[in-house]
Design a protein around this motif. Structure first.
Motif, PDB file in Angstrom:
ATOM      1  N   TYR A 146       0.945  -1.236  -0.176  1.00 32.15           N
ATOM      2  CA  TYR A 146      -0.125  -0.088  -0.019  1.00 32.15           C
ATOM      3  C   TYR A 146       0.938   1.200   0.016  1.00 32.15           C
ATOM      4  O   TYR A 146       0.628   2.145  -0.903  1.00 32.15           O
ATOM      5  CB  TYR A 146      -0.897   0.131   1.101  1.00 32.15           C
ATOM      6  CG  TYR A 146      -1.603   1.514   1.281  1.00 32.15           C
ATOM      7  CD1 TYR A 146      -2.457   1.618   0.149  1.00 32.15           C
ATOM      8  CD2 TYR A 146      -1.135   2.336   2.121  1.00 32.15           C
ATOM      9  CE1 TYR A 146      -3.074   2.969   0.065  1.00 32.15           C
ATOM     10  CE2 TYR A 146      -1.603   3.869   2.027  1.00 32.15           C
ATOM     11  CZ  TYR A 146      -2.644   3.934   1.097  1.00 32.15           C
ATOM     12  OH  TYR A 146      -3.078   5.277   1.058  1.00 32.15           O
ATOM     13  N   TRP A 196      -7.399  -1.580   1.325  1.00 29.73           N
ATOM     14  CA  TRP A 196      -6.389  -2.532   1.289  1.00 29.73           C
ATOM     15  C   TRP A 196      -6.504  -3.606   2.005  1.00 29.73           C
ATOM     16  O   TRP A 196      -6.531  -3.552   3.186  1.00 29.73           O
ATOM     17  CB  TRP A 196      -5.079  -1.634   1.605  1.00 29.73           C
ATOM     18  CG  TRP A 196      -3.745  -2.310   0.797  1.00 29.73           C
ATOM     19  CD1 TRP A 196      -3.077  -2.987   1.403  1.00 29.73           C
ATOM     20  CD2 TRP A 196      -3.492  -1.879  -0.530  1.00 29.73           C
ATOM     21  NE1 TRP A 196      -2.175  -3.336   0.296  1.00 29.73           N
ATOM     22  CE2 TRP A 196      -2.258  -2.712  -0.867  1.00 29.73           C
ATOM     23  CE3 TRP A 196      -4.220  -1.076  -1.403  1.00 29.73           C
ATOM     24  CZ2 TRP A 196      -1.531  -2.475  -2.003  1.00 29.73           C
ATOM     25  CZ3 TRP A 196      -3.175  -0.931  -2.748  1.00 29.73           C
ATOM     26  CH2 TRP A 196      -2.337  -1.545  -2.983  1.00 29.73           C
ATOM     27  N   ALA A 254      -4.514  -5.520  -4.153  1.00 32.88           N
ATOM     28  CA  ALA A 254      -4.631  -3.924  -4.502  1.00 32.88           C
ATOM     29  C   ALA A 254      -5.896  -3.648  -5.238  1.00 32.88           C
ATOM     30  O   ALA A 254      -6.728  -4.398  -5.799  1.00 32.88           O
ATOM     31  CB  ALA A 254      -3.491  -3.722  -5.276  1.00 32.88           C
TER      32      ALA A 254
END
Length: 155
Positions: A118, A145, A150
């Protein structure tokens, strides 16, 4: 937590308290850094707390950043026109990872891979959005997240 429920990254990290500890230590280092310190010379004293709220929401915690700060549009407004360089982005990432170690944020490979994923993703978007002439979408949801997942890229 039951055995059949996978914890969120927020829960695994230790919740708001752990993320606030992380961002406090991180920004202490940032303000002393010659490369990125100037970007934060006039930051609000509560900036570390706000970044912890953002990270908490991203990692599956409460929607405090959206509810209290305005969500993605507010976050975006802090990056527009800053012209963040790649070396500055990399330093931000490096200092955050160092702070994560310093405060004892969960160090298992699965969590750190998701966390680092992230941070890489988010800082690259922030750098792009900060460039002169950038036209990022003015409204978008706060990304959520998870463990190795993703959100989809929508140019």
């Amino acid at each position: 937590m039951t055995a059949d429920k996978v914890p969120t990254l927020y829960e695994w990290a230790g919740g708001a308290e752990a993320l606030e500890r992380l961002t406090e230590v991180f920004y202490q280092h940032v303000t002393k850094d010659d490369l990125i310190g100037p970007l934060f010379a006039h930051m609000d004293a509560d900036h570390p707390k706000y970044v912890a709220m953002w990270l908490g929401e991203v990692f599956g915690g409460p929607s405090r950043y959206t509810d209290e700060r305005g969500g993605y549009p507010h976050m975006l407004s802090h990056h527009l026109g800053k012209a963040i360089t790649e070396p500055q982005r990399r330093r931000w990432v490096s200092l955050l990872m160092d702070a994560a170690d310093e405060v004892g944020l969960a160090g298992d490979p699965e969590f750190r891979a998701a966390f680092a994923g992230y941070i890489e993703w988010g800082t690259r978007i922030a750098r792009e959005n900060s460039q002169p002439g950038a036209t990022p979408p003015p409204r978008a949801p706060v990304p959520h997240w998870g463990w190795g997942v993703a959100p989809p890229y929508l140019p």
